[in-house]
Design an enzyme around this catalytic site. Structure first.
Site, PDB file in Angstrom:
ATOM      1  CE  LYS A  70      -4.197  -1.920   2.081  1.00 17.90           C
ATOM      2  NZ  LYS A  70      -5.218  -1.759   3.138  1.00 17.90           N
ATOM      3  CB  SER A 130      -1.321   0.962  16.587  1.00 16.37           C
ATOM      4  OG  SER A 130      -0.558  -0.196  16.910  1.00 16.37           O
ATOM      5  N   GLY A 131      -2.276  -0.619  13.428  1.00 16.47           N
ATOM      6  CA  GLY A 131      -1.709  -1.007  12.142  1.00 16.47           C
ATOM      7  C   GLY A 131      -2.207  -0.132  11.007  1.00 16.47           C
ATOM      8  N   GLY A 132      -2.036  -0.621   9.772  1.00 15.38           N
ATOM      9  CA  GLY A 132      -2.384   0.158   8.595  1.00 15.38           C
ATOM     10  C   GLY A 132      -3.857   0.487   8.505  1.00 15.38           C
ATOM     11  CG  MET A 133      -8.449  -1.366   8.641  1.00 15.93           C
ATOM     12  SD  MET A 133      -8.899  -0.669   7.022  1.00 15.93           S
ATOM     13  CE  MET A 133     -10.688  -0.563   7.193  1.00 15.93           C
TER      14      MET A 133
END
Length: 270
Positions: A70, A130-133
């Site tokens: 991404k 706290s990840g990308g999503m």
């Protein structure tokens, strides 16, 4: 249900390290239902730079982009839509005559659902993850006019995400949280399928519950909220809407809500 394929068929793809059947089934079902001469194929690229170059040179109309690509695709495309620029992550590439533009329909789907569910902007929010999503979710909630706390075990990524959008960080759910959002794998089919991502006490204090987990849609968190009569936004709504927005970017056609629901039901079967 598959369209007839010929030399005039327009190709769309998805680029993922571990491709799933969801997008393949969702898009191809809608192509056939709407009589569009399109075909959607999932691909696991061995070289992301060559894959993006292939989109351009082979006149591939669009590409869904999943982890870990991404951010990696951003330097390889020509334009970045505000939806993707806001979080520096692209999940959709659209090819207009060799000019590639990146979008993020995770961000725009969450934004649209907050509005369609008429979520009160005065509610204090706790986002677990706290990840990308989580970044897409926190950005969308912030731009909708809300704020709150990022709840994460990883203090480094949790604090970084919170600081970027002007939120607080805490390893624990604050007692004043009125909207709870799960953006972790807790509740997802597999090892954590039976894990409820927030406690009964935390759920009992909430006015709105959101879970981005889509497989299954009825997670322990969503079930607990529904049993208490608490309004919910579930992962099935998010994944279906972001795919529908991709579909519209590729084809110029926005399916009806009924068709989106039917396509999502079909995609969940395989």
């Amino acid at each position: 249900m598959v369209n007839h394929v010929d030399r005039n068929t327009t190709l769309c793809v998805s680029l993922a390290a571990r491709p799933s059947n969801h997008g393949v089934r969702f898009h191809n079902w809608l192509y056939a239902e709407l009589g569009l001469n399109f075909l959607y194929k999932a691909i696991a690229p061995t070289d992301i730079e060559q894959a993006v170059a292939g989109i351009r040179s082979l006149d591939i109309r669009g590409a869904g982009v999943s982890m870990p690509y991404k951010a990696a695709v951003i330097p390889l495309i020509d334009h970045v839509d505000p939806s993707a620029a806001r979080i520096q992550a692209v999940n959709t590439i659209v090819n207009d005559g060799g000019v590639l533009t990146g979008y993020n329909t995770d961000y725009s789907a969450v934004s649209e659902l907050l509005a369609s569910h008429s979520v009160d902007t005065d509610l204090r929010v706790a986002v677990r993850g706290s990840g990308g999503m989580a970044k897409a979710v926190v950005a969308a909630i912030t731009d909708y006019g809300m704020g709150g706390t990022v709840v994460a075990r990883n203090a480094e990524t949790g604090s970084e995400l919170a600081e970027q959008y002007g939120w607080a960080y805490s390893p624990k759910v604050p007692t004043d949280a009125q909207m709870l959002v799960n953006v972790t794998p807790l509740g997802m089919a597999g090892t954590d399928e039976n894990v409820q991502s927030f406690s009964d006490e935390e759920i009992g204090r909430a006015d709105v519950i959101c879970d981005v987990v889509a497989f299954p849609v009825s997670t322990p968190l969503i079930q607990a909220a529904q049993q208490r009569g608490i309004p919910t936004i579930n992962g099935g709504e998010i994944v279906a809407l972001q795919a529908a927005q991709q579909f519209e970017l590729y084809t110029g056609v926005r399916p009806s809500d009924e068709l989106i629901e039917a396509a999502e039901h079909y995609s969940q079967q395989g």
